[in-house]
Structures are given as C-alpha cells and as structure tokens.
Design an enzyme around this catalytic site. Structure first.
Site, PDB file in Angstrom:
ATOM      1  N   CYS A 216      23.414   4.118  39.148  1.00 44.91           N
ATOM      2  CA  CYS A 216      24.964   4.646  39.494  1.00 44.91           C
ATOM      3  C   CYS A 216      24.713   5.713  40.955  1.00 44.91           C
ATOM      4  CB  CYS A 216      25.428   5.655  38.421  1.00 44.91           C
ATOM      5  SG  CYS A 216      27.094   6.365  38.526  1.00 44.91           S
TER       6      CYS A 216
ATOM      7  N   SER B 294      28.758   4.498  27.348  1.00 47.98           N
ATOM      8  CA  SER B 294      27.695   3.683  28.093  1.00 47.98           C
ATOM      9  C   SER B 294      26.273   3.439  27.419  1.00 47.98           C
ATOM     10  CB  SER B 294      27.554   4.750  29.532  1.00 47.98           C
ATOM     11  OG  SER B 294      28.855   4.601  30.268  1.00 47.98           O
ATOM     12  N   LEU B 295      26.183   2.493  26.911  1.00 46.25           N
ATOM     13  CA  LEU B 295      25.171   1.896  26.358  1.00 46.25           C
ATOM     14  C   LEU B 295      23.782   1.489  27.132  1.00 46.25           C
ATOM     15  CD1 LEU B 295      23.638   2.105  23.433  1.00 46.25           C
ATOM     16  CD2 LEU B 295      24.550  -0.073  22.886  1.00 46.25           C
ATOM     17  N   HIS B 296      24.060   0.385  27.700  1.00 48.63           N
ATOM     18  CA  HIS B 296      23.192  -0.399  28.497  1.00 48.63           C
ATOM     19  C   HIS B 296      21.887  -0.673  28.219  1.00 48.63           C
ATOM     20  CE1 HIS B 296      26.668   0.839  31.164  1.00 48.63           C
ATOM     21  NE2 HIS B 296      26.155   1.951  31.128  1.00 48.63           N
TER      22      HIS B 296
ATOM     23  N   CYS C 178      30.918   3.046  41.792  1.00 46.72           N
ATOM     24  CA  CYS C 178      31.412   4.538  41.594  1.00 46.72           C
ATOM     25  C   CYS C 178      30.549   5.533  42.667  1.00 46.72           C
ATOM     26  CB  CYS C 178      31.497   4.807  40.343  1.00 46.72           C
ATOM     27  SG  CYS C 178      32.298   6.442  40.215  1.00 46.72           S
TER      28      CYS C 178
ATOM     29  N   GLU D 187      36.381  10.368  44.125  1.00 45.54           N
ATOM     30  CA  GLU D 187      36.934   8.892  44.057  1.00 45.54           C
ATOM     31  C   GLU D 187      37.907   8.641  43.060  1.00 45.54           C
ATOM     32  OE1 GLU D 187      33.714   6.271  44.553  1.00 45.54           O
ATOM     33  OE2 GLU D 187      32.973   7.249  46.039  1.00 45.54           O
TER      34      GLU D 187
ATOM     35  N   CYS E  58      41.484   4.869  37.368  1.00 43.55           N
ATOM     36  CA  CYS E  58      40.290   5.425  37.117  1.00 43.55           C
ATOM     37  C   CYS E  58      39.988   6.658  37.767  1.00 43.55           C
ATOM     38  CB  CYS E  58      39.198   4.178  37.416  1.00 43.55           C
ATOM     39  SG  CYS E  58      37.503   5.084  36.755  1.00 43.55           S
TER      40      CYS E  58
ATOM     41  N   CYS F 155      21.878   8.743  35.917  1.00 44.32           N
ATOM     42  CA  CYS F 155      21.648   7.351  35.276  1.00 44.32           C
ATOM     43  C   CYS F 155      21.233   6.476  36.647  1.00 44.32           C
ATOM     44  CB  CYS F 155      23.154   6.651  34.878  1.00 44.32           C
ATOM     45  SG  CYS F 155      23.603   7.610  33.423  1.00 44.32           S
TER      46      CYS F 155
ATOM     47  N   ASN G 203      27.704  -3.508  40.282  1.00 40.23           N
ATOM     48  CA  ASN G 203      28.080  -3.545  41.625  1.00 40.23           C
ATOM     49  C   ASN G 203      26.580  -3.157  42.368  1.00 40.23           C
ATOM     50  OD1 ASN G 203      30.708  -4.435  41.884  1.00 40.23           O
ATOM     51  ND2 ASN G 203      31.103  -2.388  40.908  1.00 40.23           N
TER      52      ASN G 203
ATOM     53  N   GLY H 176      31.247  11.632  37.482  1.00 35.11           N
ATOM     54  CA  GLY H 176      30.871  12.648  36.525  1.00 35.11           C
ATOM     55  C   GLY H 176      31.200  12.182  35.157  1.00 35.11           C
ATOM     56  N   GLU H 177      30.744  12.978  34.374  1.00 36.22           N
ATOM     57  CA  GLU H 177      30.618  12.847  32.717  1.00 36.22           C
ATOM     58  C   GLU H 177      31.746  13.627  32.148  1.00 36.22           C
ATOM     59  OE1 GLU H 177      30.291  12.521  29.115  1.00 36.22           O
ATOM     60  OE2 GLU H 177      28.973  11.203  30.221  1.00 36.22           O
TER      61      GLU H 177
ATOM     62  N   SER I 242      34.941   7.699  28.860  1.00 33.80           N
ATOM     63  CA  SER I 242      33.641   7.116  28.901  1.00 33.80           C
ATOM     64  C   SER I 242      32.747   8.038  28.808  1.00 33.80           C
ATOM     65  CB  SER I 242      33.547   6.149  29.854  1.00 33.80           C
ATOM     66  OG  SER I 242      32.050   5.652  29.950  1.00 33.80           O
TER      67      SER I 242
ATOM     68  N   CYS J   4      27.589  14.294  39.815  1.00 37.88           N
ATOM     69  CA  CYS J   4      27.206  14.092  38.365  1.00 37.88           C
ATOM     70  C   CYS J   4      25.735  14.446  38.307  1.00 37.88           C
ATOM     71  CB  CYS J   4      27.485  12.695  37.728  1.00 37.88           C
ATOM     72  SG  CYS J   4      27.129  12.268  36.054  1.00 37.88           S
TER      73      CYS J   4
END
Length: 349
Positions: free
Chosen positions: A119, A214-216, A333, A92, A105, A116, A290, A159-160, A191, A112
């Site tokens: 996600c 990406s802390l969260h 995503c 994507e 993006c 997470c 989302n 992906g990372e 990111s 991935c």
C-alpha cells in the site's frame, strides 16, 4: 484563540452549543442542515440565522471546507481527487460510478501507520487523524465537483478507520442523519486491517454498515509478511472477533483479498482460505492489486484470479472479483498524495 471546525459537531453537540449560547433548540437543527444538507462554505450563507449568532460562531469556529488540489479522470469515469485540508495537508478521495449509484471512497487519516507492504498510503507514515467534518467534507467536495448526489460511501482510502475511531463514529452519525446528507448505514462500508479491540468496540455500536476485513492471506506467516498488524492481532484473534461481530450485529462480513503474484494466489492457499472462513457465510472480494512504486509485489494475472475464485466457490465460499476502476490514472491509494509531496519537495509544484 484557535478556531474549531464546527462541521465536526454532531447534532447533539450542536444542541449543547446552542444551549451554551442561549439560543433556542431549533437553531441546532437549522445549523446542521446548513452545514450538511446545503453544505455551505461560509457562515454568511446561513441567511435565516441571527447576525449576532453568526458573528459569535465566526469568532470561535470555521467550516471545514476542502479544496480540490488535483483531479484525475479515468476513461471509465472514475475520478480521483487530491483534496487540500484547511491546514494544507492533502488526502485522496475517489468518485466511482456504478449501476446502483455514485460511490465515494474517503480517507480517514493523513497518511497511515499500519505498514501494509503493498500500500502506498503507509509509506510516509501517519501525519494526523482527519476530523469528522473533514471526512464529510471529502464527500461534499466530490459531489460539488460532479454536480451529482452521493448514494454510497466506502471508508477504504488513506488511513485505518478504526485507528481514528471516535472521529469516524462522529462522521457516521453526521453523514447518516436525515437532517444532513442522509446516506443510510446500509450504504456505507468500513474497511479495517484488523484492529481486534476496535472491531469488538464497533460491534457494540450495532451499526447497520458493512464491515470489510483486509485479510489478504490465510496463514499468520504469510499475512505478517504482508501486514505487520498481524503480529499484534494474529488470525487466532482476528477470526473469532469477526465471528463475534457477526453474531452481535447480525451483519455478514466481507473479506478483502488482494491477489499478489506468487505470494497468496496458489491453489493450496485457496484451500487454506476456504478452511479458515468455513461456516461464516462470508463474502470474499478478490482484488487485482494496483502497482505501487517501491513495493516488491505485482498483481496476479486475470486467469489465475479466476481459477482462485472458482476454487473458493467450489469449496463453499462466496467469492467475487472486484471490478478494476481507474487503472489509467494513479489508482493505488496514496500515490497521488505521494506524487504531490514529491513535487513540493523538489520545488516543481
């Protein structure tokens, strides 16, 4: 002989290839411009190149062109693409319009493996890494469809990026070259979920891009429940690595913080977050998540997000709320790829 994607060759690698083929050095610059400035899809379009060279290249290489498989356009102008890769895997890419220019993006992997829990990208695991040429091809495909120039890039798709370190570094070299798309490093954001050794390796490159973490969550218990990567690289390792990155590069880090209802959005959590980031001059980007099928998480309401932002600001931490784009399409995503995979599996594609 399996052909190789030539779009992934940096200028230095193209120069070495031309030397190997007995070609003058200037051919490398010409080829690079055809691939990344003019963004041609076939060798036959390279009209100023010797036919013998083109025949030799066609025998050994192919141009990594991505095809638009599906396209969803939001009322706000955001466009989400499902792009088909040369091996028929799909990823994507998202086109977003801002006042300062067009942002794309991009994905960096097919799937991935970071796990997470909020996600959609990770739910099928990682299939493979994208090549540098494929990542660049995402930008070219979107720009070709829109008929407009891309000015900014965020590596925040499927992906990372730091789990595909070498290919991503080659992509950055290719996309920022003045002989190609010429998108400057200061217009690129990368990111990561927090792969500490790779953050340290990235710092050594001293690139001018913006690093987003990406802390969260501000505690290990809370973060590990959301992001399994925290078990390998807990906050006691991640935050010092971020501080060291800032010191080495002179670049401020941005922290992404997805607001999850009843999980990480309380006043006490805001105070812990401010304490964790104190003295870094960091920017916190609060993200209304989302909805993702199969995820237990839901988004905090707008009023609670604003209260959280106000508290952080009062505690000395710069915080903004990310503008929500594409909420009327498969915005999270990985969802469009999952939908495509589901259709293919049940035979309705």
């Amino acid at each position: 002989m399996n052909r190789i994607g030539i779009s992934s060759y940096t200028e230095d690698r193209l120069a070495a290839l031309m030397q190997e083929l007995g070609q003058p050095a200037f051919r490398a610059r010409q080829l690079f411009r055809w691939l990344h400035a003019k963004q041609v899809g076939s060798f036959s379009e390279m009209t100023d190149q010797p036919k013998a060279l083109l025949a030799a290249l066609k025998e050994r290489f192919f141009i990594e062109t991505l095809a638009v498989q599906r396209r969803q356009q939001s009322r706000d102008g955001t466009v989400k693409y499902l792009l088909r890769l040369p091996d028929n895997n799909c990823i994507e890419t998202v086109w977003m319009r801002y006042s300062y220019g067009n942002t794309v993006c991009v994905s960096t992997q097919v799937g991935c493996r970071m796990g997470c829990r909020f996600c959609a990208s990770t739910q099928g695991g990682r299939v493979r890494n994208l090549t540098a040429g494929e990542i660049a091809g995402e930008i070219y495909a979107a720009a070709r469809d829109q008929g407009e120039r891309v000015s900014h890039i965020v590596l925040m798709g499927i992906g990372e990026p730091l789990d595909n370190f070498d290919n991503v570094m080659d992509f950055l070299s290719i996309i920022s070259s003045p002989n190609g798309a010429n998108i400057g490093m200061r217009n690129i954001s990368l990111s990561t979920c927090g792969l500490v050794p790779m953050i340290e390796k990235l710092a050594g490159r001293r690139l001018g891009l913006t690093l987003s973490i990406s802390l969260h969550a501000p505690t290990n218990e809370m973060r590990s429940a959301m992001m399994p990567v925290n078990d390998a690289y807990p906050l006691e390792q991640l935050i010092p690595a971020c501080r060291a990155y800032q010191k080495t590069t002179g670049r401020r880090i941005s922290f992404e913080y997805s607001m999850v209802n009843g999980v990480n959005d309380s006043p006490g959590t805001a105070r812990r977050l401010a304490s964790l980031l104190r003295g870094m001059g960091a920017h916190v980007n609060l993200i209304p998540i989302n909805p993702v099928d199969g995820s237990p998480y839901s988004a905090s309401d707008a009023a609670n997000i604003r209260r959280f932002q106000t508290m952080l600001t009062q505690l000395g931490v710069n915080a903004t709320v990310r503008r929500r784009l594409g909420t009327d399409i498969s915005a999270a995503c990985g969802q469009l790829r999952r939908e495509e995979a589901g259709q293919t599996a049940d035979g309705t594609a």
